[in-house]
Design a protein around this motif. Structure first.
Motif, PDB file in Angstrom:
ATOM      1  N   MET A 194       0.856  -1.177   0.000  1.00 15.13           N
ATOM      2  CA  MET A 194       0.000   0.000   0.000  1.00 15.13           C
ATOM      3  C   MET A 194       0.893   1.228   0.000  1.00 15.13           C
ATOM      4  N   PRO A 195       0.794   2.091  -1.019  1.00 13.15           N
ATOM      5  CA  PRO A 195       1.691   3.251  -1.096  1.00 13.15           C
ATOM      6  C   PRO A 195       1.601   4.125   0.137  1.00 13.15           C
ATOM      7  N   PRO A 196       2.721   4.639   0.602  1.00 14.09           N
ATOM      8  CA  PRO A 196       2.712   5.559   1.738  1.00 14.09           C
ATOM      9  C   PRO A 196       1.967   6.842   1.384  1.00 14.09           C
ATOM     10  N   PRO A 197       1.621   7.653   2.392  1.00 13.29           N
ATOM     11  CA  PRO A 197       0.881   8.891   2.140  1.00 13.29           C
ATOM     12  C   PRO A 197       1.628   9.810   1.169  1.00 13.29           C
ATOM     13  N   THR A 198       0.895  10.387   0.212  1.00  8.33           N
ATOM     14  CA  THR A 198       1.506  11.278  -0.765  1.00  8.33           C
ATOM     15  C   THR A 198       0.951  12.697  -0.686  1.00  8.33           C
ATOM     16  N   SER A 199       0.040  12.939   0.227  1.00 10.95           N
ATOM     17  CA  SER A 199      -0.575  14.260   0.293  1.00 10.95           C
ATOM     18  C   SER A 199      -0.991  14.576   1.711  1.00 10.95           C
ATOM     19  N   CYS A 200      -1.091  15.849   2.026  1.00 11.62           N
ATOM     20  CA  CYS A 200      -1.563  16.264   3.350  1.00 11.62           C
ATOM     21  C   CYS A 200      -3.035  15.887   3.513  1.00 11.62           C
ATOM     22  N   ILE A 201      -3.433  15.644   4.740  1.00 11.01           N
ATOM     23  CA  ILE A 201      -4.811  15.281   5.026  1.00 11.01           C
ATOM     24  C   ILE A 201      -5.747  16.471   4.812  1.00 11.01           C
TER      25      ILE A 201
END
Length: 369
Positions: free
Chosen positions: A45-52
């Protein structure tokens, strides 16, 4: 004499089963399956790429520290009252006092410090080797700033089910990005910092470190500060076309002379109404540091489920990320993605095993008769 004498059948079966397990050791097969999973490029599962939160931009700097270029970037950030996140290479941490001093300055000025992976391909390591290397790199940074970092950035395509699971179990947070202005093109030609012979490694002086970049690349024609700024404006224009405010995690290379470009980017994004934040705040208050090099307990961080806004004009996926009440853990997602392949492999192996045992059994009964 009857061929299928009960005693002969039992003997043949025992010999056949023993032969099978001698050839197909279950522990060896498990190791092979684990190695296949470790080497899979897109099995995670790709790590986070954008702010929440929409309207936030997290500027991250990878691969430093450069004693010439990183302080200049810090000067620009301080002048603009902006904070950022630095994923530093641990290669020079604890080697040069000036590097450690720059790390302490980052902390003093409110920036977040993580680290970029330094070393051989983590996919080729055992779980223990990988965990030990992560802890060793975190410890080097702790020795400089009295904090163990949690945030790490991995090289291209080097995150997979094995690497991500081990990192998470050691309570590290792997992150990615959705904007790369490619400002490494502003670097001069590469200067070699380390030369390795068959048995020795010779490091050059601090003056070499000051001007160095590990990227052997030549800037494209007319690649300037304006090119970096345009990468941001193109991203923001894409958000507008999609009807969203959007959020950004951008990656920069502070081995390169990009300070003036960073200054222009800060002015541009603020004029568009965006807030500059550190990566831990970008991810909803993620804890950037921990009290031990590894993990007090084997904690698997929960990644927020992505709510992606797509547009042909935006030209990007994973532009916005929203938290959901039913967020899934990396471990759960990895298990689901690998279960189908594992099930198919086990079924195929079982079928061939039954056939092999049957063939050997018949052959032995015939011989014994």
């Amino acid at each position: 004499m009857t061929i299928f004498n009960p005693f002969r059948v039992v003997v043949a079966l025992v010999v056949a089963v023993a032969a099978y397990f001698a050839i197909n050791d279950p522990s060896i097969e498990r190791a092979r399956s684990k190695d296949r999973a470790r080497r899979a490029v897109v099995a995670y599962m790709p790590p986070p790429t954008s702010c929440i939160k929409d309207g936030q931009i997290a500027m991250t700097f990878d691969n430093g520290i450069s004693t010439a270029n990183t302080p200049a970037i810090l000067d620009v950030l301080k002048s603009a009252n902006a904070t950022a996140t630095f994923h530093v290479s641990t290669e020079w941490v604890g080697v040069y006092t000036v590097v450690d001093a720059i790390l302490r300055r980052m902390i003093d000025e409110g920036h977040t410090v993580g680290f970029s992976w330094y070393g051989s391909d983590p996919r080729n390591m055992t779980d223990l080797q990988l965990a030990s290397s992560l802890q060793a790199q975190a410890t080097k940074i702790y020795n400089a700033i009295s904090r163990y970092p949690r945030l790490i950035r991995l090289p291209y395509d080097m995150a997979n089910i094995q690497v991500l699971s081990v990192a998470a179990a050691q309570d590290f947070k792997v992150t990615s990005y959705n904007l790369d202005p490619a400002d490494y093109h502003l670097c001069p030609s590469a200067t070699t910092l380390t030369t390795t012979s068959s048995s020795t490694t010779t490091k050059k002086t601090a003056s070499a470190l000051a001007s160095a970049t590990t990227l052997a690349t030549t800037a494209p024609t007319k690649y300037t500060d304006e090119t970096v700024v345009k990468a941001y404006t193109a991203k923001i224009d894409g958000f507008k076309a999609a009807g969203v405010k959007g959020a950004v995690i951008a990656v920069h290379n502070d081995l390169c002379p990009i300070a003036s470009a960073i200054g222009r980017v800060i002015s541009t994004v603020r004029a568009e109404g965006y807030q500059l934040v550190t990566l831990d705040k970008c991810l909803g208050g993620e804890t950037p540091y921990k009290s031990v090099a590894g993990a007090a307990t084997s904690v698997i961080p929960t990644y927020p489920a992505a709510a992606t806004a797509k547009s042909s004009a935006a030209g990007a996926s994973s532009d916005t990320t929203g938290a959901t009440a039913g967020g899934i853990t990396a471990a759960e997602e990895l298990k689901k993605k690998s279960s189908a392949t594992t099930s198919t492999h086990v079924t195929s192996t079982t079928a061939w095993s039954v056939l092999l045992v049957a063939m050997v059994t018949v052959s032995l009964i015939t011989v014994l008769s």
